[in-house]
Design a protein around this motif. Structure first.
Motif, PDB file in Angstrom:
ATOM      1  N   TRP A  95       0.832  -1.200   0.000  1.00 36.55           N
ATOM      2  CA  TRP A  95       0.000   0.000   0.000  1.00 36.55           C
ATOM      3  C   TRP A  95       0.864   1.245   0.000  1.00 36.55           C
ATOM      4  N   ASN A  96       0.432   2.258  -0.701  1.00 36.72           N
ATOM      5  CA  ASN A  96       1.186   3.497  -0.841  1.00 36.72           C
ATOM      6  C   ASN A  96       0.818   4.450   0.292  1.00 36.72           C
ATOM      7  N   PHE A  97       1.315   4.129   1.500  1.00 37.37           N
ATOM      8  CA  PHE A  97       0.987   4.952   2.663  1.00 37.37           C
ATOM      9  C   PHE A  97       2.106   5.879   3.088  1.00 37.37           C
ATOM     10  N   TYR A  98       3.363   5.558   2.732  1.00 37.09           N
ATOM     11  CA  TYR A  98       4.494   6.308   3.278  1.00 37.09           C
ATOM     12  C   TYR A  98       4.503   7.733   2.736  1.00 37.09           C
ATOM     13  N   PRO A  99       4.547   8.743   3.617  1.00 30.80           N
ATOM     14  CA  PRO A  99       4.452  10.137   3.169  1.00 30.80           C
ATOM     15  C   PRO A  99       5.523  10.487   2.141  1.00 30.80           C
ATOM     16  N   GLY A 100       5.104  11.104   1.057  1.00 28.74           N
ATOM     17  CA  GLY A 100       6.026  11.574   0.042  1.00 28.74           C
ATOM     18  C   GLY A 100       6.300  10.592  -1.078  1.00 28.74           C
ATOM     19  N   TRP A 101       5.883   9.350  -0.936  1.00 23.08           N
ATOM     20  CA  TRP A 101       6.108   8.387  -2.012  1.00 23.08           C
ATOM     21  C   TRP A 101       5.089   8.575  -3.127  1.00 23.08           C
ATOM     22  N   GLU A 102       5.562   8.350  -4.340  1.00 28.65           N
ATOM     23  CA  GLU A 102       4.663   8.410  -5.482  1.00 28.65           C
ATOM     24  C   GLU A 102       4.016   7.046  -5.673  1.00 28.65           C
ATOM     25  N   GLY A 103       2.850   7.059  -6.259  1.00 31.27           N
ATOM     26  CA  GLY A 103       2.148   5.805  -6.500  1.00 31.27           C
ATOM     27  C   GLY A 103       0.655   6.026  -6.534  1.00 31.27           C
ATOM     28  N   ARG A 104      -0.073   4.935  -6.482  1.00 28.12           N
ATOM     29  CA  ARG A 104      -1.527   5.001  -6.564  1.00 28.12           C
ATOM     30  C   ARG A 104      -2.116   5.806  -5.406  1.00 28.12           C
ATOM     31  N   ASP A 105      -3.118   6.579  -5.711  1.00 30.09           N
ATOM     32  CA  ASP A 105      -3.869   7.299  -4.683  1.00 30.09           C
ATOM     33  C   ASP A 105      -4.782   6.277  -4.014  1.00 30.09           C
ATOM     34  N   GLU A 106      -4.372   5.806  -2.832  1.00 35.05           N
ATOM     35  CA  GLU A 106      -5.089   4.703  -2.199  1.00 35.05           C
ATOM     36  C   GLU A 106      -6.457   5.134  -1.663  1.00 35.05           C
ATOM     37  N   THR A 107      -6.572   6.364  -1.221  1.00 36.74           N
ATOM     38  CA  THR A 107      -7.889   6.831  -0.767  1.00 36.74           C
ATOM     39  C   THR A 107      -8.877   6.809  -1.930  1.00 36.74           C
ATOM     40  N   ALA A 108      -8.430   7.277  -3.095  1.00 38.89           N
ATOM     41  CA  ALA A 108      -9.291   7.254  -4.271  1.00 38.89           C
ATOM     42  C   ALA A 108      -9.613   5.815  -4.674  1.00 38.89           C
ATOM     43  N   PHE A 109      -8.614   4.928  -4.628  1.00 36.63           N
ATOM     44  CA  PHE A 109      -8.841   3.530  -5.006  1.00 36.63           C
ATOM     45  C   PHE A 109      -9.829   2.853  -4.072  1.00 36.63           C
ATOM     46  N   LEU A 110      -9.636   3.016  -2.783  1.00 38.71           N
ATOM     47  CA  LEU A 110     -10.516   2.342  -1.824  1.00 38.71           C
ATOM     48  C   LEU A 110     -11.928   2.912  -1.862  1.00 38.71           C
ATOM     49  N   THR A 111     -12.035   4.211  -2.072  1.00 36.38           N
ATOM     50  CA  THR A 111     -13.359   4.807  -2.251  1.00 36.38           C
ATOM     51  C   THR A 111     -14.033   4.223  -3.490  1.00 36.38           C
ATOM     52  N   ALA A 112     -13.252   4.025  -4.556  1.00 34.68           N
ATOM     53  CA  ALA A 112     -13.805   3.522  -5.813  1.00 34.68           C
ATOM     54  C   ALA A 112     -14.251   2.064  -5.701  1.00 34.68           C
TER      55      ALA A 112
END
Length: 273
Positions: A95-112
């Motif tokens: 999961w892309n949780f670490y602050p400052g890392w690039e990657g998928r927007d997990e909040t948007a993905f999980l909402t979707a």
């Protein structure tokens, strides 16, 4: 070094991957930004538990934990296990949780994925508990910190924040955190990785951040209880609509037996739960 961070953040490959699917279909559900597995109870418009896997695992592996999944289903909840994103050049999904890392927007993905499940299967997207283990638990904490109104409650297991801890979180939030006393993968005190370049956060320091977000009047817990192996403490003199409870169990880095029922008892005791 970064690979070490992900390895330490969560569960490794836990057994052989099972083929959990998209409700009655054998393959996972798919949206533009990823996939998820889901099982439904014998009920219409059920509430939903979204459970995020640990590092290197998968949504299919989450659904293999029948002791957890079957209890959630028996209580009338749909169970969803989304898949973390594959990271280029690194083994396994996370999961892309670490602050400052690039990657998928997990909040948007999980909402979707929740919106997709509501459309396909009629789950109640107003009654969603976001939970997860290890790296999934870290993801739960960071999403709740940044966007607490995304889901109705949060229930991380064996995951908190990384250092530097967030200065503050948005709030209030409704959170039930569970952790093992002898967890040595994500210790209560945190630990250093990558020669000290990355440091897991202190779980109790994270609870202090949540007390501030919930505007609690005191650091001291307002109540203590015991449920089977779980020693619990909670803070209640806090902002209206918030909830914060911590459950400690004697084991290590795992989703402990009895967690599903305990967590749902807590959730169903909340206003609107």
């Amino acid at each position: 070094m970064i690979r070490a961070l992900w390895l330490a953040a969560g569960l490794g490959l836990a057994g052989q991957v099972a083929q959990a699917g998209c409700a009655d279909a054998p393959e996972p559900c798919e949206i533009e930004t990823g996939i998820y597995h889901i099982e439904l109870p014998q009920a219409e418009n059920p509430p939903l538990v979204v459970f995020l896997h640990g590092y290197g695992s998968s949504g299919a592996n989450v659904m293999k934990n029948r002791g957890m999944v079957d209890r959630l289903l028996a209580r009338g909840y749909a169970v969803m296990a989304p898949a973390g994103a594959e990271r280029v050049g690194r083994r396994g999904r996370s999961w892309n949780f670490y602050p400052g890392w690039e990657g998928r927007d997990e909040t948007a993905f999980l909402t979707a994925v929740v919106a997709d499940a509501a459309s396909r299967f009629g789950v109640d997207d107003d009654r969603v508990v976001l939970s997860g283990f290890s790296a999934g638990g870290f993801m739960v904490n960071y999403l709740a910190c940044d966007a607490p109104d995304t889901f109705s409650a949060y229930a991380p297991v064996s995951g908190g924040f990384w250092r530097p801890h967030p200065v503050s979180c948005e709030g209030p939030v409704r959170m039930f955190h569970t952790h093992g006393w002898t967890d040595n993968v994500v210790p209560l005190e945190g630990r250093q990785l990558g020669g000290g370049r990355f440091i897991q956060g202190d779980i109790f320091a994270g609870l202090e951040i949540w007390r501030a977000a919930n505007e609690c009047l005191d650091n001291r817990p307002d109540g203590f209880s015991k449920t089977d192996q779980f020693m619990r403490r909670k803070w209640t003199r806090c902002a209206e609509g918030s909830a914060l409870e911590f459950a400690l169990f004697p084991g290590g880095h795992m989703v402990p037996k009895g967690w599903a029922d305990m967590m749902l008892d807590w959730y169903e005791g909340l206003p609107g739960g």
